[in-house]
Design an enzyme around this catalytic site. Structure first.
Site, PDB file in Angstrom:
ATOM      1  N   LYS A  40       0.850  -1.203   0.000  1.00 59.99           N
ATOM      2  CA  LYS A  40       0.000   0.000   0.000  1.00 59.99           C
ATOM      3  C   LYS A  40       0.879   1.244   0.000  1.00 59.99           C
ATOM      4  O   LYS A  40       2.075   1.162   0.318  1.00 59.99           O
ATOM      5  CB  LYS A  40      -0.913  -0.022   1.229  1.00 59.99           C
ATOM      6  N   ARG A 138     -11.007  -0.457  14.235  1.00 59.62           N
ATOM      7  CA  ARG A 138     -10.948   0.113  12.875  1.00 59.62           C
ATOM      8  C   ARG A 138     -11.942  -0.708  12.059  1.00 59.62           C
ATOM      9  O   ARG A 138     -13.109  -0.761  12.413  1.00 59.62           O
ATOM     10  CB  ARG A 138      -9.516   0.021  12.291  1.00 59.62           C
ATOM     11  N   HIS A 170      -6.445  -7.524  12.922  1.00 60.19           N
ATOM     12  CA  HIS A 170      -5.254  -6.659  12.936  1.00 60.19           C
ATOM     13  C   HIS A 170      -4.982  -6.197  14.368  1.00 60.19           C
ATOM     14  O   HIS A 170      -5.914  -5.859  15.098  1.00 60.19           O
ATOM     15  CB  HIS A 170      -5.495  -5.444  12.028  1.00 60.19           C
ATOM     16  N   ARG A 226       1.480 -10.704   7.376  1.00 59.56           N
ATOM     17  CA  ARG A 226       1.390  -9.543   6.475  1.00 59.56           C
ATOM     18  C   ARG A 226       2.540  -8.596   6.789  1.00 59.56           C
ATOM     19  O   ARG A 226       2.551  -7.924   7.811  1.00 59.56           O
ATOM     20  CB  ARG A 226       0.045  -8.817   6.669  1.00 59.56           C
ATOM     21  N   TYR A 269      13.422  31.370   5.035  1.00 60.49           N
ATOM     22  CA  TYR A 269      12.309  32.137   5.612  1.00 60.49           C
ATOM     23  C   TYR A 269      12.477  32.337   7.119  1.00 60.49           C
ATOM     24  O   TYR A 269      12.799  31.401   7.844  1.00 60.49           O
ATOM     25  CB  TYR A 269      10.987  31.399   5.386  1.00 60.49           C
ATOM     26  N   CYS A 316      11.744  24.769   3.147  1.00 60.71           N
ATOM     27  CA  CYS A 316      10.740  25.438   2.313  1.00 60.71           C
ATOM     28  C   CYS A 316       9.949  24.385   1.532  1.00 60.71           C
ATOM     29  O   CYS A 316      10.191  23.195   1.664  1.00 60.71           O
ATOM     30  CB  CYS A 316      11.413  26.394   1.341  1.00 60.71           C
ATOM     31  N   ASP A 318      10.070  23.613  -1.624  1.00 56.27           N
ATOM     32  CA  ASP A 318      10.801  22.904  -2.675  1.00 56.27           C
ATOM     33  C   ASP A 318      12.291  22.773  -2.389  1.00 56.27           C
ATOM     34  O   ASP A 318      13.033  22.271  -3.236  1.00 56.27           O
ATOM     35  CB  ASP A 318      10.683  23.673  -3.997  1.00 56.27           C
TER      36      ASP A 318
HETATM   37  C1  LIG Z   1      -0.289  -1.669   6.854  1.00 52.89           C
HETATM   38  C2  LIG Z   1      -0.849  -2.946   7.294  1.00 52.89           C
HETATM   39  C3  LIG Z   1      -0.025  -4.056   7.527  1.00 52.89           C
HETATM   40  C4  LIG Z   1       1.469  -3.980   7.534  1.00 52.89           C
HETATM   41  O1  LIG Z   1       1.858  -3.385   8.759  1.00 52.89           O
HETATM   42  P1  LIG Z   1       3.399  -3.210   9.134  1.00 52.89           P
HETATM   43  O2  LIG Z   1       3.368  -2.711  10.513  1.00 52.89           O
HETATM   44  O3  LIG Z   1       3.939  -2.200   8.188  1.00 52.89           O
HETATM   45  O4  LIG Z   1       4.013  -4.537   8.967  1.00 52.89           O
HETATM   46  C5  LIG Z   1      -0.625  -5.259   7.814  1.00 52.89           C
HETATM   47  N1  LIG Z   1      -1.962  -5.366   7.866  1.00 52.89           N
HETATM   48  C6  LIG Z   1      -2.784  -4.310   7.685  1.00 52.89           C
HETATM   49  C7  LIG Z   1      -4.233  -4.493   7.789  1.00 52.89           C
HETATM   50  C8  LIG Z   1      -2.258  -3.061   7.411  1.00 52.89           C
HETATM   51  O5  LIG Z   1      -3.085  -2.016   7.246  1.00 52.89           O
END
Ligand SMILES: *Cc1c(COP(=O)(O)O)cnc(C)c1O
Length: 379
Positions: A40, A138, A170, A226, A269, A316, A318
């Site tokens: 992602k 979530r 999660h 994951r 700045y 800044c 850029d």
């Molecule tokens: C982003 C995400 C992960 C990966 O998490 P890390 O902490 O980067 O390993 C796994 N599962 C879900 C649902 C996530 O949103």
């Protein structure tokens, strides 16, 4: 140190061999489990397609994205591995997801119905992962809603519209080893899985572990882990050592202009930095629009000519400036903002510490004006 390889003023160099190393060594820590590479947010800023390919080469069997759009980009690049997308707001492109064979998460009944509608329209049964919220609040069904969600999913499966291929959740606090919520979430997850299997879900992969849980909670590995941040070589629990991870990203820029200025010159700045003697300043053409936080003004360090220099004055939009004293500096010289640390450059972890944030925010914040390059690897 190399030269910038692209025409853009700054580049994120991504060492794909580091990604392969991280994926394969993390996979080795979860021997009974498959590895999902989470790509992602453009592969945490590293480039989703290249990182997905590298991870698949290193043993990952599937990919994860937040949004369907991100999953479709992988398909457009010719990646055929299983991909799961897990945030599906109203209006998500479910039909396209199914025609492209994207697996979908569902944690609420109305979404199951929308997915079933897409399956009817496209003639393509949806491969779905039912999500239970075990304590992060979530996405996902609460434990109280779980039975109804599972039964709803099974009814659609009986109609041939969906196939339940995953049961998942999660963690909220996996990066705090020993946090009591970890055991609580595991217990609720087990209850949810047991219930689903008792009422007829079979062959679904169970998964709950992110990087931190993969590293520190072996009982959370189940059938699939994951991997996000750790696969990119950044450590979700820095105080526990580096776990043998290799940071993949080096953020580099090229000095756009160098000049001698007198003592007492106000720099950038607001004149928050004023030179204390005659000195050389260099302009680094990357700024907060590119993900260099303005909070890094007068605080974060970069490597210039092999020497650490603190950003001089305000960052800044850029650009920002460095003060190199009487050292040689010329337009075109390379500046390393962060990298693995092998050549004395700061690490993304140091940037995160200096900015009171986490490495996730540093690497995912690098904007589209910064090109992603994949240096040719030596065999
Ligand atoms: C982003 C995400 C992960 C990966 O998490 P890390 O902490 O980067 O390993 C796994 N599962 C879900 C649902 C996530 O949103």
């Amino acid at each position: 140190m190399g030269f910038l390889t692209s025409a853009s003023p700054a580049e994120a160099r991504v060492d794909l061999s580091a990604i392969r190393h991280n994926v394969s060594s993390l996979g080795g820590r979860a021997p009974g489990a498959e590895v999902m590479m989470v790509v992602k947010a453009d592969g945490y800023g590293h480039g989703a397609v290249a990182c997905a390919r590298a991870a698949l080469e290193a043993g990952a069997t599937c990919l994860g994205t937040a949004f369907i759009q991100e999953a479709l980009e992988l398909r457009a690049a010719g990646i055929t591995a299983p991909v799961l997308a897990w945030i599906l707001p109203p209006g998500a492109e479910l039909d396209r997801a199914l025609t492209e064979g994207i697996e979908l998460s569902a944690g609420v009944g109305w979404l199951l119905d929308e997915i079933a509608g897409a399956a009817r329209r496209t003639g393509r049964p949806a491969r779905i992962h039912l999500k239970v919220d075990t304590g992060i609040t979530r996405g996902g069904a609460t434990p109280a809603e779980w039975a109804a969600l599972v039964e709803h999913g099974l009814a659609l499966q009986a109609e041939g519209l969906v196939r339940i291929v995953g049961l998942w959740s999660h963690f909220a606090c996996a990066d705090e080893p020993g946090h009591p919520s970890i055991a609580d979430q595991l217990e609720l997850f087990d209850d949810a899985v047991n219930y689903a299997e008792k009422v007829g879900v079979s062959g679904a992969k169970r998964h709950i572990a992110n990087s931190a849980a993969t590293l520190t909670v072996p009982e959370a590995h189940y059938d699939l882990v994951r991997l996000g941040i750790a696969a990119y070589g950044l450590n979700p629990i820095p105080r526990l050592g580096d776990f043998g991870l290799r940071p993949a990203m080096t953020l580099a820029a090229r000095i756009a202009l160098a000049k001698r200025v007198p003592s007492g010159s106000g720099v950038s700045y607001g004149h928050s930095y004023v030179t204390e003697r005659r000195t050389t300043v260099g302009l680094v053409p990357i700024g907060y629009a590119d993900g260099i936080p303005r909070h890094g003004s007068n605080t974060c360090q970069v490597l210039v000519g092999g020497v650490r220099r603190t950003i001089a004055g305000r960052v800044c939009m850029d650009q920002f400036l460095v003060d190199v004293g009487d050292d040689e500096l010329a337009a075109g010289d390379e500046v390393i903002l962060f990298g693995p640390g092998d050549h004395g450059e700061p690490t993304a972890q140091e940037w995160a510490d200096c900015l009171n944030t986490i490495t996730y925010e540093i690497v995912t914040g690098i904007g589209p004006r910064v090109s992603r390059v994949y240096p040719v690897e030596r065999p």
